[in-house]
Design an enzyme around this catalytic site. Structure first.
Site, PDB file in Angstrom:
ATOM      1  N   ILE A 102      40.633  39.285  34.073  1.00 39.84           N
ATOM      2  CA  ILE A 102      39.925  40.730  33.786  1.00 39.84           C
ATOM      3  C   ILE A 102      40.818  41.511  32.919  1.00 39.84           C
ATOM      4  O   ILE A 102      40.196  42.750  32.209  1.00 39.84           O
ATOM      5  CB  ILE A 102      39.746  41.288  35.367  1.00 39.84           C
ATOM      6  CG1 ILE A 102      38.534  42.241  35.277  1.00 39.84           C
ATOM      7  CG2 ILE A 102      41.232  41.918  35.862  1.00 39.84           C
ATOM      8  CD1 ILE A 102      38.150  42.776  36.760  1.00 39.84           C
ATOM      9  N   GLU A 146      51.410  38.319  40.333  1.00 38.83           N
ATOM     10  CA  GLU A 146      50.799  39.424  41.063  1.00 38.83           C
ATOM     11  C   GLU A 146      50.160  38.793  42.299  1.00 38.83           C
ATOM     12  O   GLU A 146      49.780  39.413  43.249  1.00 38.83           O
ATOM     13  CB  GLU A 146      50.173  40.326  40.334  1.00 38.83           C
ATOM     14  CG  GLU A 146      50.861  41.207  39.286  1.00 38.83           C
ATOM     15  CD  GLU A 146      50.275  42.054  38.232  1.00 38.83           C
ATOM     16  OE1 GLU A 146      48.894  41.944  38.414  1.00 38.83           O
ATOM     17  OE2 GLU A 146      50.837  42.393  37.354  1.00 38.83           O
ATOM     18  N   HIS A 200      47.491  29.740  40.307  1.00 39.38           N
ATOM     19  CA  HIS A 200      46.810  30.058  39.108  1.00 39.38           C
ATOM     20  C   HIS A 200      47.469  29.503  37.894  1.00 39.38           C
ATOM     21  O   HIS A 200      48.795  30.002  37.812  1.00 39.38           O
ATOM     22  CB  HIS A 200      46.028  31.153  38.861  1.00 39.38           C
ATOM     23  CG  HIS A 200      46.823  32.240  39.113  1.00 39.38           C
ATOM     24  ND1 HIS A 200      47.508  32.764  40.280  1.00 39.38           N
ATOM     25  CD2 HIS A 200      47.513  33.232  37.965  1.00 39.38           C
ATOM     26  CE1 HIS A 200      48.225  34.004  40.012  1.00 39.38           C
ATOM     27  NE2 HIS A 200      48.073  34.145  38.546  1.00 39.38           N
TER      28      HIS A 200
END
Ligand code: AMP
Length: 105
Positions: free
Chosen positions: A30, A93, A98
């Site tokens: 994002i 975070e 991932h």
């Protein structure tokens, strides 16, 4: 506790999904740090690299095979990097494993 990535996997929040199979999803980041910035995410809730165990071996290998496939599909096979952040002091975070795939091509 579920992370934002589990909510994306479960379609509880929207995301730009570019690949999915039974164990892995790939979404567009994002807040991209490069022209192409994807996140290769296992559906299994593993917090960090430090939480892997031997039973995750195939899953982790498959994350790399998916990275390779996606890079090939996007024609960036010779121009990308892969990155894991690990824990908060290691810039992680979201506490759901991932693999970042980045390319500025
Ligand atoms: P990390 O710092 O390694 O934990 O990376 C987490 C990444 O997830 C960051 O690059 C964020 O921009 C990205 N991110 C957070 N929320 C979302 C979201 N809803 N959709 C896509 N990417 C996200």
């Amino acid at each position: 506790m579920s992370t934002i990535f589990t909510k994306i996997i479960n379609r509880e929040i929207p995301s730009d999904i570019i690949y999915e199979d039974s164990e892995i999803i790939v979404i567009k980041d994002i807040k991209p740090e490069a022209k192409i910035h994807l996140l290769i995410i296992p559906k299994k809730e593993i917090a960090t690299i430090n939480d892997l165990d031997e039973s995750d071996s195939t899953l982790i290998a498959n994350m790399f095979f998916v990275a390779k496939k996606v890079a090939k599909d996007l024609w960036i096979s010779e121009w990308y990097k892969l990155k894991f952040n690990v824990w908060k002091l290691g810039w992680q975070e979201v506490m759901h494993l991932h693999l970042h795939l980045l390319s500025n091509i």
